[in-house]
Design an enzyme around this catalytic site. Sequence first.
Site, PDB file in Angstrom:
ATOM      1  CD  GLN A   1       2.608   3.022  -2.374  1.00  0.00           C
ATOM      2  OE1 GLN A   1       2.893   3.420  -3.511  1.00  0.00           O
ATOM      3  NE2 GLN A   1       3.537   2.695  -1.500  1.00  0.00           N
TER       4      GLN A   1
ATOM      5  CE  LYS B   1       5.378   5.247   1.097  1.00  0.00           C
ATOM      6  NZ  LYS B   1       6.267   4.107   0.863  1.00  0.00           N
TER       7      LYS B   1
ATOM      8  CG  ASP C   1      -1.941   4.201   4.068  1.00  0.00           C
ATOM      9  OD1 ASP C   1      -1.359   5.056   3.373  1.00  0.00           O
ATOM     10  OD2 ASP C   1      -1.387   3.179   4.506  1.00  0.00           O
TER      11      ASP C   1
ATOM     12  CB  CYS D   1       5.203  -3.075   5.395  1.00  0.00           C
ATOM     13  SG  CYS D   1       6.875  -2.604   5.755  1.00  0.00           S
TER      14      CYS D   1
ATOM     15  CG  HIS E   1       2.325  -0.228   4.897  1.00  0.00           C
ATOM     16  ND1 HIS E   1       2.913   0.118   6.094  1.00  0.00           N
ATOM     17  CD2 HIS E   1       3.334  -0.279   4.001  1.00  0.00           C
ATOM     18  CE1 HIS E   1       4.203   0.265   5.929  1.00  0.00           C
ATOM     19  NE2 HIS E   1       4.492   0.033   4.667  1.00  0.00           N
TER      20      HIS E   1
HETATM   21  C1  LIG Z   1       0.258   2.003   1.747  1.00  0.00           C
HETATM   22  C2  LIG Z   1       1.351   2.473   2.667  1.00  0.00           C
HETATM   23  N1  LIG Z   1       1.032   2.910   3.877  1.00  0.00           N
HETATM   24  C3  LIG Z   1       1.969   3.370   4.729  1.00  0.00           C
HETATM   25  C4  LIG Z   1       3.283   3.391   4.392  1.00  0.00           C
HETATM   26  C5  LIG Z   1       4.276   3.913   5.382  1.00  0.00           C
HETATM   27  O1  LIG Z   1       4.849   5.085   4.920  1.00  0.00           O
HETATM   28  P1  LIG Z   1       6.065   5.766   5.710  1.00  0.00           P
HETATM   29  O2  LIG Z   1       7.090   4.693   5.896  1.00  0.00           O
HETATM   30  O3  LIG Z   1       6.505   6.846   4.796  1.00  0.00           O
HETATM   31  O4  LIG Z   1       5.517   6.263   7.005  1.00  0.00           O
HETATM   32  C6  LIG Z   1       3.681   2.937   3.140  1.00  0.00           C
HETATM   33  C7  LIG Z   1       5.116   2.883   2.769  1.00  0.00           C
HETATM   34  O5  LIG Z   1       5.560   2.006   2.093  1.00  0.00           O
HETATM   35  C8  LIG Z   1       2.683   2.472   2.252  1.00  0.00           C
HETATM   36  O6  LIG Z   1       3.008   2.012   1.045  1.00  0.00           O
END
Ligand SMILES: Cc1ncc(COP(=O)(O)O)c(C=O)c1O
Length: 412
Positions: free
Chosen positions: A209, A232, A206, A370, A129
């Site tokens: 998900q 999430k 990370d 993203c 992401h």
């Molecule tokens: C795999 C992953 N990493 C990071 C993020 C970023 O999360 P946040 O916008 O809650 O900081 C997301 C959000 O869609 C994500 O799906």
Amino acid sequence: MHKAVKSTVDWPAIREEFPILRERVNGHALIYFDSAASSQKPTAVLDVVRNYYEHENANVHRGLHTLSARATEHYEKSRQRVADFIGAKNADEIVFTRGTTESINLVAQAWGGKFLKSGDVILLTEMEHHSNLVSWQLLAERIGARLRYVPVNDDGTLKIDNLDSLLTPEVKMFAFTHVSNSLGTINPVTKLCAKARNVGAVTSIDAAQSIGHMPLNVQEIGCDFLAFSGHKMCAPTGIGVLYGRAEILEATPPWHGGGEMIVSVSLEKSSYKKPPHRFEAGTPNIAGAIGLAAAIDYLEGIGREQIFQHDVDLARYALDRMTEVKGLRVIGPKENRAGVISFIMEAAHPHDLTTFADRYGLAMRGGHHCNQPLMKRFGVTGTTRASFYLYNTREEVDRMIEILQKAVAFFK
Ligand SMILES: Cc1ncc(COP(=O)(O)O)c(C=O)c1O
């Protein structure tokens, strides 16, 4: 990897616990297939947040009055709840942040800023992401570090058969996602951390998900850092977590300056608290942290293994039924995957398709999610994404198929 578990959960009753799912959208019952972007919240979490504001609201750590003590106690209890939830050794390893993005930036700026130097390699993957990509690019630009990427196979899995050629001793940080937000790929995080340890690289996962969707234990995984967002996993927005192994957090300097993170301040110089408070400058998101603990209680009450099976079963069912739709191509693995499905329809651009679906009350996401480099890897500018969570049903998947069939006819 995950054993099949026979579900004893009353899923329709679970669904009833999410008031927003009774909304009507464009004259239709809402079908919410966008939980990978943000999940909905159950009454149990909403009630706890409301109760906090009605009975406990005050600033934490500062006041000597009763309400401040209540708020502080609840806030710190929530930290312990998070630590237990992810199997951390103790609550000091839990830093509250705004979310995954802020957690990753903390690692890059504070840890990376101190421990990485020009010429060091930061190993990422092609499926990250943007938050796990741009944060490292910013640091690399600033200090002259190099970025390297683990490629993605055509089936959406990571190409790890030749990982040793990438994970060389110059790699000082290996940062990767647990579950791909576009493809649903579940990465073998424990194995990746073990490999990184062999070359002395620090690991950062990370877990945006995975956290609310499957069992996860940081000590079993063996990671140094792990980041996730509350929103999430049924918790409010604006709260997230950075887990850092005690020794590594201890060695990491502060990044934001302000109240709450200091021991003493003079006009010349300041000294800083120990982790985690060193990393929580200013008034934190108290209600968010308390709501996060409530979401953890809620999810654990159902069982993360059960939730995982539910998501996986729905995804399998959807993948099966999607073969009936003409011109629909799924991008991502067939097996060992989470409840996130990305697809392309010959008939319509993802933006047009998601706008069309919204007319029938079906919320999906269209675009690059993203994940621009990943989209490029698959030769597309975007996909349509349907993502499932504990409140979704097979009937909703059937309805999605009907709507996709309508789209095929409409865009012909
Ligand atoms: C795999 C992953 N990493 C990071 C993020 C970023 O999360 P946040 O916008 O809650 O900081 C997301 C959000 O869609 C994500 O799906």
